[in-house]
Scaffold this active site. Structure first.
Site, mmCIF file in Angstrom:
data_model
loop_
_atom_site.group_PDB
_atom_site.id
_atom_site.type_symbol
_atom_site.label_atom_id
_atom_site.label_comp_id
_atom_site.label_asym_id
_atom_site.label_seq_id
_atom_site.Cartn_x
_atom_site.Cartn_y
_atom_site.Cartn_z
ATOM 1 N N ASP A 1 -7.716 -4.768 0.266
ATOM 2 C CA ASP A 1 -8.126 -5.153 -0.269
ATOM 3 C C ASP A 1 -8.655 -7.770 -0.212
ATOM 4 O O ASP A 1 -8.981 -7.636 -1.476
ATOM 5 C CB ASP A 1 -8.045 -5.160 -1.918
ATOM 6 C CG ASP A 1 -8.202 -3.453 -1.684
ATOM 7 O OD1 ASP A 1 -9.434 -3.025 -1.793
ATOM 8 O OD2 ASP A 1 -7.131 -2.498 -2.192
ATOM 9 N N HIS B 1 0.592 -1.104 -0.113
ATOM 10 C CA HIS B 1 0.000 0.289 -0.228
ATOM 11 C C HIS B 1 0.688 1.492 0.534
ATOM 12 O O HIS B 1 1.639 0.980 0.555
ATOM 13 C CB HIS B 1 -0.873 -0.580 1.041
ATOM 14 C CG HIS B 1 -2.570 1.485 1.027
ATOM 15 N ND1 HIS B 1 -1.722 2.371 1.790
ATOM 16 C CD2 HIS B 1 -3.607 0.429 0.899
ATOM 17 C CE1 HIS B 1 -3.228 2.798 1.581
ATOM 18 N NE2 HIS B 1 -3.944 2.032 0.510
#
Length: 333
Positions: A268, A209
């Protein structure tokens, strides 16, 4: 207050039914723009009116998405058409599940509620929120600004990450024979990172991320509810496999890339599997992201229009080429 605003204007409902559409995000954007027509004071940017519009949008996103999907399913797949009126005694997550598919468990609703909270806001720099802020800075109306955010989120590089994780997970389920064999998993991930197998992008979806490098707190919370949900749905074996994939993916990323980066799984990684267990179709994964993020979009828009000295946002583009002498047109090749 939210419950009072969940039902749609009859004209919006009929528009969804009559115009149909093959993409739920486009139907959502169209419906938001139509809300301008039914708003008696759409251009008013006072704090009170912005809050009224925000509550209306947050309340109606679940209804629009549920109705749009059921109409799509009816038109494309020939399934029965169900338009269920929202119930006053249900939460936003419960009402969405009821309108979409009627049957759900308490844990389904609680998990979806957590996902909506976790994805509601993520700063002003992400593409869709910035789209909302930059359009808001021009002084445009709320519905035009939110439609811009929807258009941004629709892009697969922004809103489609959990679909990519689910597709990758299904691929790994089929191609890894022993779901408990770390060496087999490591070897396959090494091939993925070296662009030899799967889609040959060199990516492991759901890992890494831009902001959360050590750990993604959203993923940690979701993982525990995913564990509970897997028990309820009798899918513990798949959850254990996904959990092991998370561990090995991080390990192999560090080994193969070898650039000293610390990575972790992001929200996710588990959200797509959670949606699957709840019984939600892939067609609405990105609209669900919008259903959560509308809260953050509205907050950023309200902030953008409420501070002193506000002015239009105009990003700068810097020419990175070296300075060159001007060449007349007739001398150019």
């Amino acid at each position: 207050l939210i419950s009072d605003n969940v039902p749609l204007d009859q004209r919006t409902k009929m528009s969804i039914l009559e115009l149909e559409g093959s993409n739920i995000m486009n139907i959502l954007a169209r419906s938001v723009l139509e809300m301008y027509i039914f708003d008696e004071n759409p251009e008013d940017t006072s704090k009170e009116n912005l809050m009224r519009q925000s509550i209306s949008l947050i309340s109606r996103f679940p209804t629009i998405i549920a109705y749009a999907y059921n109409v799509y399913r009816h038109a494309i797949s020939g399934r029965s058409l169900h338009i269920r009126h929202p119930r006053e005694n249900l939460s936003l997550a419960e009402n969405f599940l009821y309108m979409l598919k009627r049957d759900y468990t308490e844990l389904d609703a609680r998990t979806l509620d957590l996902l909506l909270i976790l994805q509601a806001e993520h700063g002003g720099g992400n593409n869709s929120t910035f789209s909302v802020r930059v359009t808001s800075s021009t002084g445009t109306d709320t519905y035009s600004s939110i439609a811009a955010g929807i258009g941004s989120l629709k892009g697969p590089l922004h809103g489609g990450a959990n679909i990519q994780v689910v597709d990758m997970f299904h691929h790994l389920q089929e191609n890894i024979k022993d779901w408990t064999n770390k060496k087999e998993i490591d070897d396959y991930f090494k091939k993925m990172l070296n662009k030899e197998v799967y889609n040959k992008t060199g990516l492991i979806y759901g890992i890494g991320h831009a902001v959360y490098t050590i750990s993604d707190p959203r993923a940690l919370l979701l993982k525990e509810l995913a564990r509970d949900l897997a028990k309820e749905k009798k899918r513990e074996k798949e959850f254990a496999f996904l959990e092991l994939l998370e561990e090995r993916a991080i390990e192999m990323f560090i080994k193969v890339k070898g650039d000293g980066k610390t990575v972790s799984s992001n929200v996710d990684f588990y959200s797509g599997f959670v949606y699957e267990m709840i019984g939600l179709p892939q067609k609405i994964y990105t609209p669900l992201f919008a259903m959560a993020r509308i809260v953050g979009w509205c907050a950023h828009r309200n902030e953008e229009l409420s501070f002193k000295g506000k002015r239009i946002i105009r990003p700068a583009y810097i020419n990175s080429l070296d300075t060159r002498e001007y060449t007349p047109l007739k001398e150019r090749i």
